[in-house]
Design an enzyme around this catalytic site. Structure first.
Site, PDB file in Angstrom:
ATOM      1  N   ASP A 264       0.817  -1.208   0.000  1.00 44.05           N
ATOM      2  CA  ASP A 264       0.000   0.000   0.000  1.00 44.05           C
ATOM      3  C   ASP A 264       0.856   1.265   0.000  1.00 44.05           C
ATOM      4  OD1 ASP A 264      -2.627   1.400   0.423  1.00 44.05           O
ATOM      5  OD2 ASP A 264      -1.631   2.002   2.282  1.00 44.05           O
ATOM      6  N   GLU A 301       1.803   0.036  -4.777  1.00 42.23           N
ATOM      7  CA  GLU A 301       0.886   1.121  -5.116  1.00 42.23           C
ATOM      8  C   GLU A 301       1.651   2.423  -4.949  1.00 42.23           C
ATOM      9  OE1 GLU A 301      -3.145   3.496  -3.738  1.00 42.23           O
ATOM     10  OE2 GLU A 301      -1.902   2.443  -2.279  1.00 42.23           O
TER      11      GLU A 301
END
Length: 612
Positions: A264, A301
């Site tokens: 993330d 990401e």
């Protein structure tokens, strides 16, 4: 390469007990309190670098325990692998040796074959558990996806959360089914030929139940993040924070048989050291892969459009396998919805879509009006398989005030055309749960914190974020259970003809991607792209292998007459037309070969196959 140190509670039948290890460099005394009918205090021995360790034969699987620091502070284990009750109470010893794995022949899938399906465990099924996901695997097999990406399952406060508020990175969410439930899901996926990608969060910790500061300098004030102080990846004592998260990644891959990790928001992992944490993470996971005879995949990401994430270390990169690619989403979304607010203001032109296909990053060293600075690097030569694309995901849907899916923003015909843009691109495609049949329920932001002050802060923050959209309706309360329930999938496509047609269309596109020779290894050098800005028709021609495919996407609301390449007597055969009645459209099936021109219906897509 740094020497890794095992942490947490590790039960070993050979040692006839459990070894406890915790990093607490500032403590003068550390004990383990075993929560037996008669509590047992186990003193730990201090070792180098602030680690404390000890063996207890009284601690077996199921034993609950806490750490006591300097006879004053009692806390759960930072590396707890199970929190059976809440984030504030005792951890539980688990046994990784007892699960009956049946996936010994599973070796994973190569990245270029991934067709990913992102899901949230709590809202994907009515049960909201790992067992609920297992019950839907036959549907996913039937659809044709071969990888699921699970939003974070690290233990968070309460039972309702997206997962990005986790505070025990090693502990599998109790309300989903705990560690045993996740293992059952992974095992069932592998038996079904489905890889498992797990979303992990190494850039921040959630607000409730975060006791890391009681143990050591896990955070640094050198940097600020949207969530407060940054995790300490490059300040004093950072070796042990890096060890904490590397051990976490290795646990998921080794003990839970996870195939890939989605990392993330890596742009919020701040590290100015000589070897970036992401590089070290890749090195350690690759080493584990060699030991186990498997290849593990790391997907980042990032919103920085930076090839350094993917470049090999000899080119100064971190060597990660793939990254999410937002530019493609933004280019498509702005053209089909007309939305240009927020970060969408940098997009909205037809040439952005062509550039995203030819060169990947749209902002590859260009000035961003939204960010007021130059961003990005050139990714033209980076293989397309290393970029994950989607038209919807948890962020792009859930961070809208009302959580509207694309279903609510564009026509049924355009939904099919957008599906083609994702599944027939050269990039690694990802679907968001429910999009394949046009789920109408929103995906909203939800939490279930137990601290009332925190709940009010979350409400206030979300309201402030969307204050300019008050005209759109009432703001959904993140803490309300109704907000969570409204976000659950209905899976109602079997009773809805149009939804069933859309799902069957997705199946057709997925099958084409899997079986067409021209799409066996799609990549940028093996395709031709032309965006007719005046007609709003995209030509995407895959020429990697014969027969080549000519994909036409009409993004306008008008019928378009398109001229094809008919040199050397070349002709084409229509193999997919989204406007056909089989897919809920009104067009007749095209049976004759096409040599010069063809009509593409409004908001429709056509796939033409070259006739030999």
């Amino acid at each position: 390469m740094a020497i890794l140190r095992e942490i947490g509670a590790h039960f070993s039948p050979d040692k006839q007990g459990t070894v406890f290890t915790v990093w607490a460099p500032n403590a003068e005394k550390v004990e383990v309190l075993l929560h037996k009918p008669e509590p047992i205090q186990v003193p730990l021995q201090r070792e180098a670098m602030g680690y404390w360790t000890g063996l207890s034969e009284f601690a077996t699987p199921g034993t609950r325990y806490t750490f006591t620091l300097d006879d004053e502070t009692e806390r759960p284990d930072p590396a707890s692998q199970f929190q059976p009750t809440t984030v504030h109470e005792a951890s539980e010893v688990i046994d990784h040796t007892s699960f009956n794995w049946t996936d010994r022949n599973w070796k994973g899938l190569p990245l270029e074959q991934y067709i990913i399906y992102e899901l949230h465990v709590g809202t994907f099924s009515e049960e909201g558990t790992f067992e609920g996901v297992i019950s839907k695997l036959t549907e996913l097999q039937d659809l044709g996806v071969n990888a699921i990406e699970i939003m974070p399952v690290a233990q968070f406060a309460g039972s309702r959360n997206w997962g990005y508020d986790g505070v025990y990175p090693f502990a599998t969410q109790n309300s989903y089914g705990g560690p045993e439930g996740l293992k059952k899901l992974v095992n069932a996926c592998h038996e079904a030929g489905i890889a498992v990608v797990l979303d992990v969060v190494y850039n921040h910790m959630g607000p409730e139940g975060n006791y890391l500061n009681d143990f050591g300098p896990y955070f640094t004030d050198k940097y600020n993040t949207p969530w407060g102080n940054a995790l300490n990846f490059d300040d004093a004592h950072s070796d042990h924070v890096r060890n904490f998260f590397i051990q976490n990644a290795l646990m998921w891959l080794r003990d839970f048989h996870i195939d890939a990790l989605r990392l993330d928001a890596v742009h919020a992992i701040y590290d100015t050291g000589a070897r970036h944490f992401l590089q070290e993470l890749k090195e350690q996971t690759s080493l584990l892969g060699k030991q186990l005879g498997r290849e593990f995949i790391l997907i980042a990401e990032s919103d920085q459009s930076d090839v350094r994430l993917l470049n090999p270390t000899e080119k100064g990169g971190y060597g990660l396998d793939a990254q999410w690619f937002d530019d493609y989403h933004h280019a498509i979304h702005t053209l089909v919805t007309g939305e240009l607010e927020g970060y969408y203001e940098d997009f909205g032109k037809p040439e952005h879509l062509q550039k995203a296909l030819q060169h990947t990053f749209v902002y590859n060293g260009l000035y961003s009006e939204h960010r007021k600075r130059t961003i990005g690097s050139d990714a033209t030569d980076v293989p397309a398989k290393q970029f994950v694309v989607c038209s919807q995901n948890h962020d792009q849907v859930g961070n809208r005030m009302l959580g509207e899916r694309l279903t609510e923003l564009v026509s049924f015909e355009m939904l099919k055309t957008v599906a083609g843009l994702i599944l027939l691109s050269p990039y690694t495609p990802m679907l968001f749960m429910g999009e394949e049949y046009g789920e109408k329920n929103p995906f909203l932001y939800f939490v279930s914190h137990t601290d009332e002050e925190l709940v009010e802060a979350v409400r206030k923050g979300r309201k402030e974020e969307f204050k300019y959209f008050a005209h759109k309706g009432e703001f959904p309360d993140p803490q309300s259970e109704e907000t969570f329930n409204r976000s659950k999938l209905t899976h109602g496509y079997t009773q809805n003809e149009q939804q069933n047609q859309l799902r069957n269309f997705y199946k057709e596109l997925i099958n084409l991607r899997k079986t067409a020779p021209a799409l066996a290894k799609p990549d940028k050098p093996h395709m031709h792209v032309q965006m007719d800005a005046e007609q709003m028709v995209l030509h995407l021609v895959h020429v990697g292998a014969e027969p080549s495919l000519h994909c036409l996407f009409n993004l306008s609301q008008e019928e378009r007459e398109v001229t094809l390449d008919s040199s050397q007597g070349q002709s084409w055969r229509a193999i997919i037309n989204s406007a056909e009645s089989a897919w809920g459209g009104k067009a007749e099936k095209e049976s004759a070969n096409i040599t010069s021109t063809i009509t593409v219906q409004p908001e429709a897509m056509l796939v033409l196959q070259k006739v030999k």
